[in-house]
Design a protein around this motif. Structure first.
Motif, PDB file in Angstrom:
ATOM      1  N   ARG A  63       0.862  -1.191   0.000  1.00 56.48           N
ATOM      2  CA  ARG A  63       0.000   0.000   0.000  1.00 56.48           C
ATOM      3  C   ARG A  63       0.890   1.229   0.000  1.00 56.48           C
ATOM      4  N   SER A  64       0.341   2.359  -0.366  1.00 59.54           N
ATOM      5  CA  SER A  64       1.082   3.615  -0.332  1.00 59.54           C
ATOM      6  C   SER A  64       1.255   4.066   1.109  1.00 59.54           C
ATOM      7  N   ASN A  70       1.019   6.936   2.337  1.00 58.98           N
ATOM      8  CA  ASN A  70       0.010   7.917   2.752  1.00 58.98           C
ATOM      9  C   ASN A  70      -1.310   7.269   3.180  1.00 58.98           C
ATOM     10  N   CYS A  71      -1.460   5.947   3.018  1.00 56.40           N
ATOM     11  CA  CYS A  71      -2.669   5.232   3.438  1.00 56.40           C
ATOM     12  C   CYS A  71      -2.522   4.579   4.811  1.00 56.40           C
ATOM     13  N   GLN A 124       1.817  14.668   0.792  1.00 59.84           N
ATOM     14  CA  GLN A 124       0.959  13.553   0.404  1.00 59.84           C
ATOM     15  C   GLN A 124       1.357  12.977  -0.954  1.00 59.84           C
ATOM     16  N   GLU A 125       1.707  13.835  -1.890  1.00 63.94           N
ATOM     17  CA  GLU A 125       2.072  13.377  -3.235  1.00 63.94           C
ATOM     18  C   GLU A 125       3.321  12.503  -3.189  1.00 63.94           C
ATOM     19  N   ARG A 167       2.718   9.103  -1.540  1.00 61.99           N
ATOM     20  CA  ARG A 167       1.919   8.216  -2.381  1.00 61.99           C
ATOM     21  C   ARG A 167       2.802   7.260  -3.193  1.00 61.99           C
ATOM     22  N   TYR A 168       4.030   7.670  -3.485  1.00 60.37           N
ATOM     23  CA  TYR A 168       4.928   6.859  -4.304  1.00 60.37           C
ATOM     24  C   TYR A 168       5.717   5.835  -3.505  1.00 60.37           C
TER      25      TYR A 168
END
Length: 73
Positions: free
Chosen positions: A3-4, A6-7, A64-65, A68-69
């Motif tokens: 999972r990313s 940010n999750c 957040q961006e 996400r990676y």
């Protein structure tokens, strides 16, 4: 299943699996200590603001961006 970052919820510790982005961003994150296999603890998270994580004895703030990676398990 990865999972990313940010999750992930606050207080959880996960391990970095990979960084899914362009080579420039990947190199920058690796220089900050985000290397596959490294444990990361999420210290602060919110849907719109930056994420704060503890990694390699320090704390890092990520947008957040960028978070996400970072794929974790």
């Amino acid at each position: 299943m990865p999972r990313s970052l940010n999750c992930i919820k606050k207080g959880r510790t996960v391990h970095i699996q990979s960084i899914d982005n362009c080579s420039h961003c990947k190199r920058h994150l690796e220089e900050m200590g985000f290397i596959p296999g490294t444990p990361v603890e999420v210290c602060r998270c919110c849907n719109k603001g930056p994420l704060v994580v503890a990694i390699r004895g320090g704390k890092v703030m990520l947008g957040q961006e960028m978070a996400r990676y970072i794929l974790v398990k």
